[in-house]
Design a protein around this motif. Sequence first.
Motif, PDB file in Angstrom:
ATOM      1  N   UNK A   1     -18.244   2.907 -40.432  1.00  0.00           N
ATOM      2  CA  UNK A   1     -18.352   4.065 -40.248  1.00  0.00           C
ATOM      3  C   UNK A   1     -16.826   4.577 -40.160  1.00  0.00           C
ATOM      4  N   UNK A   2     -16.156   3.907 -38.863  1.00  0.00           N
ATOM      5  CA  UNK A   2     -14.634   4.258 -38.657  1.00  0.00           C
ATOM      6  C   UNK A   2     -13.806   4.266 -39.703  1.00  0.00           C
ATOM      7  N   UNK A   3     -13.918   3.042 -40.413  1.00  0.00           N
ATOM      8  CA  UNK A   3     -12.933   2.987 -41.400  1.00  0.00           C
ATOM      9  C   UNK A   3     -13.303   3.668 -42.914  1.00  0.00           C
ATOM     10  N   UNK A   4     -14.544   4.079 -43.053  1.00  0.00           N
ATOM     11  CA  UNK A   4     -15.004   4.878 -44.043  1.00  0.00           C
ATOM     12  C   UNK A   4     -14.107   6.452 -44.002  1.00  0.00           C
ATOM     13  N   UNK A   5     -14.315   6.935 -42.793  1.00  0.00           N
ATOM     14  CA  UNK A   5     -13.784   8.136 -42.518  1.00  0.00           C
ATOM     15  C   UNK A   5     -12.042   8.080 -43.000  1.00  0.00           C
TER      16      UNK A   5
ATOM     17  N   UNK B   1      -4.903  -2.639 -35.093  1.00  0.00           N
ATOM     18  CA  UNK B   1      -4.421  -2.705 -33.633  1.00  0.00           C
ATOM     19  C   UNK B   1      -5.856  -2.570 -32.781  1.00  0.00           C
ATOM     20  N   UNK B   2      -6.509  -1.431 -33.118  1.00  0.00           N
ATOM     21  CA  UNK B   2      -7.540  -0.924 -32.440  1.00  0.00           C
ATOM     22  C   UNK B   2      -8.884  -1.901 -32.448  1.00  0.00           C
ATOM     23  N   UNK B   3      -8.836  -2.593 -33.761  1.00  0.00           N
ATOM     24  CA  UNK B   3     -10.223  -3.634 -33.866  1.00  0.00           C
ATOM     25  C   UNK B   3      -9.910  -4.831 -33.778  1.00  0.00           C
ATOM     26  N   UNK B   4      -8.541  -5.369 -33.735  1.00  0.00           N
ATOM     27  CA  UNK B   4      -8.252  -6.830 -33.989  1.00  0.00           C
ATOM     28  C   UNK B   4      -8.965  -8.052 -32.735  1.00  0.00           C
ATOM     29  N   UNK B   5      -9.055  -7.173 -31.648  1.00  0.00           N
ATOM     30  CA  UNK B   5      -9.656  -7.920 -30.463  1.00  0.00           C
ATOM     31  C   UNK B   5     -10.970  -8.120 -30.763  1.00  0.00           C
ATOM     32  N   UNK B   6     -11.661  -7.481 -31.506  1.00  0.00           N
ATOM     33  CA  UNK B   6     -13.086  -7.484 -31.611  1.00  0.00           C
ATOM     34  C   UNK B   6     -13.746  -8.165 -32.769  1.00  0.00           C
TER      35      UNK B   6
ATOM     36  N   UNK C   1     -13.581  -8.351 -42.000  1.00  0.00           N
ATOM     37  CA  UNK C   1     -14.199  -6.942 -41.615  1.00  0.00           C
ATOM     38  C   UNK C   1     -13.563  -6.076 -41.424  1.00  0.00           C
ATOM     39  N   UNK C   2     -12.653  -6.199 -40.734  1.00  0.00           N
ATOM     40  CA  UNK C   2     -11.219  -4.942 -40.533  1.00  0.00           C
ATOM     41  C   UNK C   2     -10.978  -4.516 -42.147  1.00  0.00           C
ATOM     42  N   UNK C   3     -10.589  -5.313 -42.838  1.00  0.00           N
ATOM     43  CA  UNK C   3     -10.139  -5.265 -44.344  1.00  0.00           C
ATOM     44  C   UNK C   3     -11.319  -4.324 -44.987  1.00  0.00           C
ATOM     45  N   UNK C   4     -12.531  -4.987 -44.863  1.00  0.00           N
ATOM     46  CA  UNK C   4     -13.335  -4.446 -45.744  1.00  0.00           C
ATOM     47  C   UNK C   4     -13.793  -2.922 -45.280  1.00  0.00           C
ATOM     48  N   UNK C   5     -13.642  -2.758 -43.839  1.00  0.00           N
ATOM     49  CA  UNK C   5     -13.836  -1.373 -43.222  1.00  0.00           C
ATOM     50  C   UNK C   5     -13.036  -0.415 -43.632  1.00  0.00           C
ATOM     51  N   UNK C   6     -11.737  -0.802 -43.824  1.00  0.00           N
ATOM     52  CA  UNK C   6     -10.654   0.277 -44.061  1.00  0.00           C
ATOM     53  C   UNK C   6     -10.316   0.427 -45.556  1.00  0.00           C
ATOM     54  N   UNK C   7     -10.723  -0.764 -46.269  1.00  0.00           N
ATOM     55  CA  UNK C   7     -10.353  -0.791 -47.764  1.00  0.00           C
ATOM     56  C   UNK C   7      -9.186  -1.433 -48.221  1.00  0.00           C
TER      57      UNK C   7
ATOM     58  N   UNK D   1      -5.312 -10.234 -46.872  1.00  0.00           N
ATOM     59  CA  UNK D   1      -3.915 -10.625 -46.366  1.00  0.00           C
ATOM     60  C   UNK D   1      -2.923  -9.680 -45.542  1.00  0.00           C
ATOM     61  N   UNK D   2      -3.068  -8.496 -46.057  1.00  0.00           N
ATOM     62  CA  UNK D   2      -2.364  -7.491 -45.486  1.00  0.00           C
ATOM     63  C   UNK D   2      -2.822  -7.300 -43.800  1.00  0.00           C
ATOM     64  N   UNK D   3      -4.084  -7.185 -43.841  1.00  0.00           N
ATOM     65  CA  UNK D   3      -4.813  -6.900 -42.315  1.00  0.00           C
ATOM     66  C   UNK D   3      -4.156  -8.575 -41.344  1.00  0.00           C
ATOM     67  N   UNK D   4      -4.281  -9.565 -42.069  1.00  0.00           N
ATOM     68  CA  UNK D   4      -3.920 -10.825 -41.426  1.00  0.00           C
ATOM     69  C   UNK D   4      -2.685 -10.814 -40.799  1.00  0.00           C
ATOM     70  N   UNK D   5      -1.753 -10.159 -41.870  1.00  0.00           N
ATOM     71  CA  UNK D   5      -0.424 -10.100 -41.491  1.00  0.00           C
ATOM     72  C   UNK D   5      -0.110  -9.084 -40.495  1.00  0.00           C
ATOM     73  N   UNK D   6      -0.712  -8.017 -40.488  1.00  0.00           N
ATOM     74  CA  UNK D   6      -0.673  -7.189 -39.579  1.00  0.00           C
ATOM     75  C   UNK D   6      -1.322  -7.305 -38.106  1.00  0.00           C
ATOM     76  N   UNK D   7      -2.314  -8.269 -38.182  1.00  0.00           N
ATOM     77  CA  UNK D   7      -3.110  -8.740 -37.161  1.00  0.00           C
ATOM     78  C   UNK D   7      -2.208  -9.622 -36.216  1.00  0.00           C
ATOM     79  N   UNK D   8      -1.357 -10.574 -36.954  1.00  0.00           N
ATOM     80  CA  UNK D   8      -0.031 -11.525 -36.438  1.00  0.00           C
ATOM     81  C   UNK D   8       0.795 -10.573 -35.831  1.00  0.00           C
ATOM     82  N   UNK D   9       1.355  -9.538 -36.637  1.00  0.00           N
ATOM     83  CA  UNK D   9       2.480  -8.952 -35.962  1.00  0.00           C
ATOM     84  C   UNK D   9       1.905  -8.071 -34.730  1.00  0.00           C
TER      85      UNK D   9
END
Length: 297
Positions: free
Chosen positions: A225-229, A253-258, A263-269, A273-281
């Motif tokens: 729901x957060x990502x859809x908004x 950053x907000x969700x990577x620890x949980x 799932x993060x990528x699907x939620x935010x669209x 690979x981009x979300x994985x890179x951002x999580x590593x950063x």
Amino acid sequence: MKITVFTPTYNRAYILSNLYHSLQRQTYFDFEWLIVDDGSTDNTHDVVEQWQKEKNFFPIYYYKQENGGKCRAINHALDLAHGELFFTVDSDDYLTDDALEKIAKWEKELPKSNRYCGVAGNLGISPTKTSNTIFPGEYYEGTLFDRYKNVDGERAIVFYTEVHRKFKYPEFPGEKFMTEAVVYNRIAAAGYKIRFYNDIIWIYKYMEDGLTKSGSSVFINNPRGFGLWLQERARFQNYSTLKRTKMYYTFTCDLSSRYKCKLIAESIGAPVPLIRLMSIIHAGRRVFKNTREKNND
């Protein structure tokens, strides 16, 4: 029936009477009070049942559902409402005595066009004091996108019921919260206009057990729901590539620890690979920050 005053409630038997008594004091009578109990475990049912037995000039309808969150309660209520107008009023707040009279007057003055979604009054901490900016003139006409620029603060939004029924809240399994801005933005994107008024018609108080007090955690606990908004707001407001990338990173950053990157990528669209890179950063920056703080000690 002109107005459905709808109240979603959860374990608010101790304070719901404030709203009830404000409805008894109304100077306008063509309304119903529709309550959807979102799985309360207190004595809400008994309290409302007693009120239904009292002599009131408005009907009270009570329905109980399995706990599923405010937006599911709104969807349910839209199927039950009899009013031409649909006014969601939170269970810990109450209305000024002339609130519904003003709403009926404002709606009557709208141009006869199917491009209006409704009207909106102001929220106050008292009948005469609000933290929202007062705009010049009797009213401000725009869309619900103007909440992001020209009309600050929360507002008492009253929709045409038939319009709102076209824009129900998406429901995700396992999630119980979604900001109402999802529907507001969709209505605005569809081209519907609304009139905002300065008049205070809703008195609020943020409760310790309320959604507002729970802060960012309520968003993080409901990632889809957060990502859809966020992704819809970015599309409707034509975010630049840079601004959209910053949004992806902050969300990660907000969700990577949980949650996992998929799932993060699907939620935010966003691409996985981009979300994985951002999580590593993000993880690298945290390690660097912790190391620097340790060395400083």
